[in-house]
Design an enzyme around this catalytic site. Structure first.
Site, PDB file in Angstrom:
ATOM      1  N   MET A  39       0.312  -1.234  -0.442  1.00  0.00           N
ATOM      2  CA  MET A  39       0.021   0.080   0.117  1.00  0.00           C
ATOM      3  C   MET A  39       1.111   1.189  -0.190  1.00  0.00           C
ATOM      4  SD  MET A  39      -3.066  -1.244   2.119  1.00  0.00           S
ATOM      5  CE  MET A  39      -2.864  -0.934   3.845  1.00  0.00           C
ATOM      6  N   GLY A  40       1.822   1.211  -0.127  1.00  0.00           N
ATOM      7  CA  GLY A  40       3.154   2.741  -0.624  1.00  0.00           C
ATOM      8  C   GLY A  40       3.607   2.801   0.901  1.00  0.00           C
ATOM      9  N   TYR A  41       3.909   4.065   0.721  1.00  0.00           N
ATOM     10  CA  TYR A  41       4.398   5.071   1.909  1.00  0.00           C
ATOM     11  C   TYR A  41       5.793   3.931   2.395  1.00  0.00           C
ATOM     12  CZ  TYR A  41       5.263   8.704   5.103  1.00  0.00           C
ATOM     13  OH  TYR A  41       5.476   9.487   5.824  1.00  0.00           O
ATOM     14  N   HIS A  46       9.080  -2.999   3.795  1.00  0.00           N
ATOM     15  CA  HIS A  46       8.781  -3.268   1.728  1.00  0.00           C
ATOM     16  C   HIS A  46      10.286  -3.985   1.127  1.00  0.00           C
ATOM     17  CE1 HIS A  46       5.538  -0.370   3.089  1.00  0.00           C
ATOM     18  NE2 HIS A  46       4.535  -1.787   2.786  1.00  0.00           N
ATOM     19  N   GLN A 158       5.666 -11.675   7.323  1.00  0.00           N
ATOM     20  CA  GLN A 158       5.530 -11.714   8.651  1.00  0.00           C
ATOM     21  C   GLN A 158       4.764 -11.697   9.129  1.00  0.00           C
ATOM     22  OE1 GLN A 158       8.363 -14.657  10.639  1.00  0.00           O
ATOM     23  NE2 GLN A 158       7.106 -13.894  12.511  1.00  0.00           N
ATOM     24  N   VAL A 186      10.562  -7.033   9.849  1.00  0.00           N
ATOM     25  CA  VAL A 186      11.553  -6.011   9.650  1.00  0.00           C
ATOM     26  C   VAL A 186      11.662  -4.664  10.564  1.00  0.00           C
ATOM     27  CG1 VAL A 186      13.277  -4.841   8.499  1.00  0.00           C
ATOM     28  CG2 VAL A 186      12.079  -6.745   7.553  1.00  0.00           C
ATOM     29  N   SER A 195       6.515  -0.341   9.904  1.00  0.00           N
ATOM     30  CA  SER A 195       5.115   0.425   9.510  1.00  0.00           C
ATOM     31  C   SER A 195       4.633   1.231   9.070  1.00  0.00           C
ATOM     32  CB  SER A 195       3.821  -0.568  11.086  1.00  0.00           C
ATOM     33  OG  SER A 195       2.587   0.022  10.573  1.00  0.00           O
ATOM     34  N   SER A 196       4.135   1.040   7.711  1.00  0.00           N
ATOM     35  CA  SER A 196       3.629   2.594   7.440  1.00  0.00           C
ATOM     36  C   SER A 196       3.504   3.477   8.284  1.00  0.00           C
ATOM     37  CB  SER A 196       2.816   2.403   5.807  1.00  0.00           C
ATOM     38  OG  SER A 196       3.861   1.914   4.924  1.00  0.00           O
ATOM     39  N   ARG A 197       2.005   2.816   9.644  1.00  0.00           N
ATOM     40  CA  ARG A 197       1.029   3.345  10.323  1.00  0.00           C
ATOM     41  C   ARG A 197       1.939   3.341  11.261  1.00  0.00           C
ATOM     42  NH1 ARG A 197      -3.337  -1.077   8.714  1.00  0.00           N
ATOM     43  NH2 ARG A 197      -4.380   0.435   7.680  1.00  0.00           N
TER      44      ARG A 197
HETATM   45  P1  AMP Z   1       1.521  -2.820   3.617  1.00  0.00           P
HETATM   46  O1  AMP Z   1       1.900  -2.129   2.410  1.00  0.00           O
HETATM   47  O2  AMP Z   1       1.340  -2.465   5.379  1.00  0.00           O
HETATM   48  O3  AMP Z   1       0.109  -3.143   3.276  1.00  0.00           O
HETATM   49  O4  AMP Z   1       2.626  -4.377   3.472  1.00  0.00           O
HETATM   50  C1  AMP Z   1       2.499  -4.768   2.282  1.00  0.00           C
HETATM   51  C2  AMP Z   1       2.915  -6.197   2.186  1.00  0.00           C
HETATM   52  O5  AMP Z   1       4.621  -5.418   3.424  1.00  0.00           O
HETATM   53  C3  AMP Z   1       2.833  -6.715   2.931  1.00  0.00           C
HETATM   54  O6  AMP Z   1       2.807  -8.296   2.776  1.00  0.00           O
HETATM   55  C4  AMP Z   1       3.871  -6.834   4.540  1.00  0.00           C
HETATM   56  O7  AMP Z   1       3.315  -7.981   5.512  1.00  0.00           O
HETATM   57  C5  AMP Z   1       4.847  -6.171   4.221  1.00  0.00           C
HETATM   58  N1  AMP Z   1       5.039  -5.517   5.536  1.00  0.00           N
HETATM   59  C6  AMP Z   1       4.531  -3.853   6.086  1.00  0.00           C
HETATM   60  N2  AMP Z   1       5.429  -4.395   7.321  1.00  0.00           N
HETATM   61  C7  AMP Z   1       6.613  -5.305   7.356  1.00  0.00           C
HETATM   62  C8  AMP Z   1       8.113  -5.665   7.943  1.00  0.00           C
HETATM   63  N3  AMP Z   1       7.823  -4.685   9.093  1.00  0.00           N
HETATM   64  N4  AMP Z   1       8.372  -6.647   7.459  1.00  0.00           N
HETATM   65  C9  AMP Z   1       8.550  -6.894   7.261  1.00  0.00           C
HETATM   66  N5  AMP Z   1       7.106  -7.304   5.921  1.00  0.00           N
HETATM   67  C10 AMP Z   1       6.144  -5.945   6.182  1.00  0.00           C
END
Ligand code: AMP
Length: 288
Positions: A39-41, A46, A158, A186, A195-197
Site C-alpha cells: 500500500m506504499g509509503y 517492504h 510475516q 523487519v 509499519s507505514s502506520r
Molecule cells: P502494507 O503496505 O502495509 O500493506 O504491506 C505490504 C507488504 O509488506 C505486506 O506483505 C506486509 O506484510 C509487508 N510488510 C509490512 N511491514 C513489514 C515489516 N516490518 N517487515 C516485513 N514485511 C513487512
C-alpha cells in the site's frame, strides 16, 4: 524502472518479459515474474520483500495501491500516509522493474466487485474478529492483483501473519499458480516492527509502542527457558505492555497453520498481538 497505471499496460509489459525469457505462463518452467503487493509509503520492511523476490525471479513488479475495500468504516483510508515520489525513488533504488500504481477506478471500475473472495474461518479470529470485512477486501484485491500480473511468485511479510496465512490458503484452495513466499518482520532499532502506520505515532506514543515487541520478546524468552503454559507466556507480554499503559486488543498463542488457540506452547507456535497506541492500531507477532 517503469511506472505503470493501467492493467492493459501491465499485461503488455509482463507478456513481453515472459516472451524474452521463453516463459509460457505463470507456474510453468523457471519463475520469471515476481509480485510485491504493497500500500506504499515504503519502508525497509517492504524493501526486504523486494530483496527476497530478486533472489527468486529476474523481473519484479511492485504494486502500490491503498485498497479502499479493506478499510472499515471509521478506519484510516483517507488518512493513510502516501508519498508516491519518495516510493518511486526507493523502489527504483532497490531494483523494482515495474511500479504498478493503479487508481481506485482502474481497479474497481464498477465499484466494489459483486463477486468477492470469502476468507472463511481463518478470518474469524485475531484481526478478522475486530475488522469485519477486512480480509475479504484483502483477499479480493490480492486475487485481482494476481489476475492482473500473473506472477510466478508473490512475497508477503510475516508481520501480517494472519494475512499471509489466508493468502497461502487462498492460493492453495483456489489453485492459483503462484508460489507464496514469506519474509521475516523487519524491525526498528528498538524492536518495533516497521509499519507505514508508525508515521502516525507521536514521540511519546512511539516509546510506548516499543512495548508490543518487547512484550512478545519477553514471552519468547520465557518459552526458551522452558515455560510452555499459554497463560503464563501471555502474562509476560501483558506485564511488559502494561508498563507503558498498552492494553492489547488481542494477545493470542496460536497454531501457525490453523490459527487455533493453543493452551500449551510448542516450537513454531505464533504469539500475535494487536494494540491501539494513541489513535494508531498496531500489530506484531513472533514465532516461538
Ligand atoms: P502494507 O503496505 O502495509 O500493506 O504491506 C505490504 C507488504 O509488506 C505486506 O506483505 C506486509 O506484510 C509487508 N510488510 C509490512 N511491514 C513489514 C515489516 N516490518 N517487515 C516485513 N514485511 C513487512
Amino acid at each position: 524502472m517503469r511506472t505503470i497505471t493501467t492493467i492493459a499496460e501491465l499485461r503488455r509489459e509482463v507478456a513481453a518479459v515472459r516472451e524474452r525469457h521463453g516463459s509460457t505462463g505463470p507456474g510453468a518452467g523457471d519463475p520469471v515474474v515476481g509480485l510485491v503487493p504493497t500500500m506504499g509509503y515504503l519502508h525497509e520492511g517492504h524493501l526486504a520483500l523486494v530483496d527476497r523476490i530478486r533472489e527468486l525471479v529476474p523481473f519484479v513488479v511492485m504494486s502500490l495501491f491503498v485498497n479502499p475495500t479493506q478499510f472499515g468504516e471509521g478506519e484510516d483510508f483517507e488518512a493513510y500516509p502516501r508519498d508516491l515520489s519518495r516510493d518511486m525513488e526507493l523502489a527504483e533504488q532497490r531494483g523494482v522493474h515495474v511500479l504498478f500504481t493503479p487508481s481506485v477506478a482502474e481497479v474497481y471500475p464498477a465499484g466494489r466487485p459483486l463477486v468477492r473472495v470469502v476468507p472463511g474461518p481463518l478470518a474469524d479470529v485475531l484481526c478478522g474478529a475486530f475488522r469485519p470485512g477486512h480480509f475479504e477486501g484483502v483477499l479480493t484485491v490480492v486475487a485481482k492483483l494476481f489476475g492482473m500480473t500473473q506472477p510466478d511468485v508473490a512475497v508477503f511479510g510475516q508481520k501480517d501473519y494472519q494475512q499471509v496465512a489466508l493468502i497461502r490458503r487462498m492460493a492453495r484452495d483456489l489453485d492459483m499458480p503462484v508460489r507464496i513466499e514469506v519474509v521475516p518482520t523487519v524491525r526498528d532499532y528498538d524492536g518495533l516492527a516497521l509499519s507505514s502506520r508508525n508515521a502516525y505515532l507521536t514521540e511519546v506514543e512511539r516509546v510506548r509502542a516499543r512495548t508490543l515487541s518487547a512484550g512478545l520478546f519477553a514471552a519468547r524468552a520465557a518459552f526458551a527457558e522452558g515455560e510452555a503454559a499459554a497463560d503464563r507466556l501471555k502474562g509476560c507480554a501483558v506485564i511488559t505492555m502494561a508498563e507503558a499503559a498498552v492494553n492489547p486488543e488481542y494477545l493470542e498463542l496460536l497454531d501457525p497453520d490453523t490459527l487455533a488457540p493453543l493452551a500449551e506452547a510448542r516450537a513454531g507456535a505464533v504469539l500475535a498481538v494487536a494494540a491501539t497506541v494513541g489513535a494508531t492500531r498496531l500489530i506484531d507477532n513472533v514465532i516461538l
